[in-house]
Motif scaffolding. Structure first.
Motif, mmCIF file in Angstrom:
data_model
loop_
_atom_site.group_PDB
_atom_site.id
_atom_site.type_symbol
_atom_site.label_atom_id
_atom_site.label_comp_id
_atom_site.label_asym_id
_atom_site.label_seq_id
_atom_site.Cartn_x
_atom_site.Cartn_y
_atom_site.Cartn_z
ATOM 1 N N THR A 199 0.833 -1.204 0.000
ATOM 2 C CA THR A 199 0.000 0.000 0.000
ATOM 3 C C THR A 199 0.861 1.244 0.000
ATOM 4 O O THR A 199 0.687 2.154 -0.827
ATOM 5 C CB THR A 199 -0.930 0.015 1.222
ATOM 6 N N TYR A 200 1.806 1.306 0.922
ATOM 7 C CA TYR A 200 2.650 2.495 1.027
ATOM 8 C C TYR A 200 3.668 2.587 -0.106
ATOM 9 O O TYR A 200 4.057 3.682 -0.519
ATOM 10 C CB TYR A 200 3.345 2.532 2.386
ATOM 11 N N SER A 201 4.095 1.432 -0.630
ATOM 12 C CA SER A 201 5.023 1.457 -1.760
ATOM 13 C C SER A 201 4.383 2.078 -2.992
ATOM 14 O O SER A 201 5.060 2.702 -3.821
ATOM 15 C CB SER A 201 5.488 0.036 -2.096
ATOM 16 N N SER A 202 3.055 1.909 -3.095
ATOM 17 C CA SER A 202 2.354 2.343 -4.299
ATOM 18 C C SER A 202 1.981 3.822 -4.301
ATOM 19 O O SER A 202 1.552 4.338 -5.335
ATOM 20 C CB SER A 202 1.080 1.510 -4.483
ATOM 21 N N VAL A 203 2.133 4.519 -3.162
ATOM 22 C CA VAL A 203 1.680 5.913 -3.096
ATOM 23 C C VAL A 203 2.788 6.917 -3.367
ATOM 24 O O VAL A 203 2.557 8.121 -3.310
ATOM 25 C CB VAL A 203 1.019 6.230 -1.733
ATOM 26 N N THR A 204 3.984 6.432 -3.676
ATOM 27 C CA THR A 204 5.095 7.344 -3.979
ATOM 28 C C THR A 204 5.772 6.901 -5.272
ATOM 29 O O THR A 204 5.906 5.694 -5.527
ATOM 30 C CB THR A 204 6.130 7.382 -2.838
ATOM 31 N N PRO A 205 6.210 7.847 -6.098
ATOM 32 C CA PRO A 205 6.921 7.478 -7.326
ATOM 33 C C PRO A 205 8.396 7.177 -7.096
ATOM 34 O O PRO A 205 9.082 6.738 -8.024
ATOM 35 C CB PRO A 205 6.757 8.728 -8.198
ATOM 36 N N PHE A 206 8.867 7.378 -5.869
ATOM 37 C CA PHE A 206 10.292 7.231 -5.602
ATOM 38 C C PHE A 206 10.653 5.793 -5.231
ATOM 39 O O PHE A 206 9.793 4.997 -4.834
ATOM 40 C CB PHE A 206 10.721 8.198 -4.502
ATOM 41 N N GLU A 207 11.941 5.486 -5.339
ATOM 42 C CA GLU A 207 12.434 4.137 -5.078
ATOM 43 C C GLU A 207 12.180 3.728 -3.633
ATOM 44 O O GLU A 207 12.350 4.526 -2.710
ATOM 45 C CB GLU A 207 13.929 4.073 -5.375
ATOM 46 N N VAL A 208 11.782 2.477 -3.472
ATOM 47 C CA VAL A 208 11.516 1.921 -2.145
ATOM 48 C C VAL A 208 12.674 1.021 -1.733
ATOM 49 O O VAL A 208 13.104 0.149 -2.503
ATOM 50 C CB VAL A 208 10.195 1.120 -2.129
ATOM 51 N N ILE A 209 13.178 1.235 -0.527
ATOM 52 C CA ILE A 209 14.182 0.360 0.069
ATOM 53 C C ILE A 209 13.485 -0.391 1.195
ATOM 54 O O ILE A 209 12.959 0.214 2.123
ATOM 55 C CB ILE A 209 15.383 1.153 0.601
ATOM 56 N N SER A 210 13.458 -1.703 1.111
ATOM 57 C CA SER A 210 12.721 -2.514 2.079
ATOM 58 C C SER A 210 13.660 -3.140 3.103
ATOM 59 O O SER A 210 14.859 -3.309 2.859
ATOM 60 C CB SER A 210 11.936 -3.616 1.358
ATOM 61 N N TYR A 211 13.089 -3.481 4.239
ATOM 62 C CA TYR A 211 13.861 -4.165 5.282
ATOM 63 C C TYR A 211 12.956 -5.147 6.002
ATOM 64 O O TYR A 211 11.731 -4.978 6.050
ATOM 65 C CB TYR A 211 14.468 -3.164 6.263
#
Length: 486
Positions: free
Chosen positions: A244-256
């Protein structure tokens, strides 16, 4: 400055210059603008006279007031004082966050620890840093208390201005859902947005979990849409809201997380009373991480902090070198006493999820019993109380008490918790100090005591009166009395 407001009505004597902007009439100084803010319990329009008495020369409001002498004081009528305040403040403070990497950390649990870990790791690596949140405002090594997890916009920009003057490399804001919804960071364009987790909390304010989830998501909107800028979202891969939160921003996501697909992934965790060790797998290779912090939830917190600094440009190898020197955060799984007395920890855990995670971090360390103190009070979501008690039932013995009972009847608070108990090994004691003493008296040398809910806080609200109260101080004073004389 008033030209920044497109739709406005000017009346009275508009001053040619101003000396500052305030929303609290008590803080107004001669020559200030006073902006009338309407909150849930207080309306700034009711304090116009006090603001003028303290020297305000310009009032910005949403409605007329007969209390203003327009021959001497200026009045500007606008549609939305919150948005106007944000525009004026950023202009007045000359956009202080633009000179630093700005990091926002949100989530139900872990915000404080992650924020302060980022701050402390930066200092350990020789960088300048500032952090604002539950534990106050830390500018490099200096500390100033603050009133809320997320301060009002005036205070936030004041703190950011101080950080900019000190040439800080980053400013970290601990972001509550209340602060996001109420616009306390409007206009602050974050460079890195960090999400820890989401669990049952604050429904007295948001009403539903869906609205609570949406409130947290507002942080990612403040990354903006300008892809010419280098920005990142750092998100817990193991939380159900990851996509959900990954989809609301156009910027790169770094996951942990512990998931195989996480960019920062932990494995092979070993935990002792002194801390933890685990393997961290990252885009720059795998590293052994040693830390003084304990509990699986703190592995998540460390990964969130390291992933954030990796986004900022730090080398993982350098971070791994300094993590062992990062101290435990005040009031967060903080060990207060050790053998020969029972080992006692205090923690800010005040949600069902946080209670469970705090207990899990100690259960495998116990030699005897785990004794937990839980509590709650007025002004918080009452529906979570039985769930907190249900989680606490994993302990061998539970003491149910209060925390900031305010005007709510103590018996009502205790009975709400009692509904969730899964066994009868518990006792209800309304007075918090007495409850902590009982837990310490009940504990044997091999037992662990966990005192939850208040953590770092140093006051207790009973009725309408705040009185000094520190769980840590109570434990330390009790242990001092019980130690044998030398």
């Amino acid at each position: 400055m008033l030209n920044l407001i497109k739709i406005r009505t000017e009346k009275g004597n508009i001053p040619p210059e101003i000396t500052g902007i305030q929303t609290d009439s008590r803080k107004v100084e001669p020559g200030n603008i006073f902006v009338c803010m309407t909150g849930h319990t207080v309306d700034g329009h009711d304090f116009i006279s006090q603001a003028i008495g303290n020297g305000a020369t310009l009032i910005i409001a949403k409605k007329e007031s007969g209390l203003i002498d327009l021959d001497h004081i200026g009045l500007v009528l606008v549609k939305d004082t919150v948005k106007v305040l944000a525009r004026l403040l950023h202009h007045y403070w000359r956009y202080p966050t633009s000179s630093m990497t700005t990091i926002g950390v949100t989530g139900t649990n872990g915000k404080t620890t992650v924020s302060h870990l980022i701050h402390e790791l930066m200092l350990l690596m020789g960088e300048r840093s500032a952090v604002a949140g539950t534990l106050g405002f830390h500018l490099n090594d200096a500390h100033t208390p603050t009133a809320n997890t997320t301060s009002d916009l005036t205070s936030n920009l004041n703190m950011a201005s101080q950080a900019a003057e000190q040439e800080c490399d980053a400013m970290i804001f601990e972001m509550s859902s209340h602060g996001l919804v109420q616009g306390r960071v409007w206009g602050i364009e974050f460079d890195i947005a960090v999400f820890t987790n989401l669990s049952y909390e604050h429904l007295e304010y948001h009403q539903t979990m869906e609205k609570y989830e949406q409130a947290k998501g507002l942080l990612f909107a403040q990354l903006g849409q300008d892809l010419r800028k280098e920005k990142y979202a750092v998100i817990n891969a193991d939380d159900p809201r990851f996509h959900t939160y990954s989809s609301v921003t156009p910027f790169e996501v770094i996951s942990y997380g512990f998931s195989e697909h996480a960019d920062f992934r932990a494995s092979d965790m070993i935990s002792t009373e002194e801390g933890m060790e685990f393997m961290l797998h990252t885009p720059q290779g795998s590293f052994t991480i040693r830390t003084q912090l304990i509990g699986t939830f703190n592995v998540y917190n460390i990964m969130a902090a390291m992933a954030s600094l990796y986004a900022k440009g730090a080398e993982v190898k350098e971070m791994a070198r300094v993590v062992p020197f990062a101290k435990r955060i005040r009031g967060r799984m903080e060990k207060v006493s050790s053998a020969p007395s029972s080992e006692t920890y205090i923690d800010y855990a005040h949600t069902p999820d946080a209670i469970e995670k705090a207990m899990d971090s100690l259960l495998h360390l116990k030699k005897g019993r785990l004794i937990i103190v839980i509590g709650g009070g007025d002004f918080r979501d009452h529906t979570k109380r039985p769930m907190m008690a249900e989680k606490a039932s994993k302990a061998d013995y539970v003491i149910i008490t209060t925390n900031n009972p305010g005007y709510e009847p103590v018996d009502k608070i205790l009975s709400d918790f009692q509904e969730g108990m899964l066994h009868n090994r518990y006792r209800m004691i309304g007075d918090r100090k007495e409850a902590i003493h009982h837990a310490l008296e009940y504990a044997g040398p091999d037992d662990l005591v966990l005192v939850t809910d208040k953590g770092h806080q140093t006051t207790q609200l009973v009725g309408g009166t705040k009185t000094p109260h520190s769980d840590k101080q109570i434990v330390m004073e009790y242990m001092k009395q019980k130690l044998p004389m030398k």
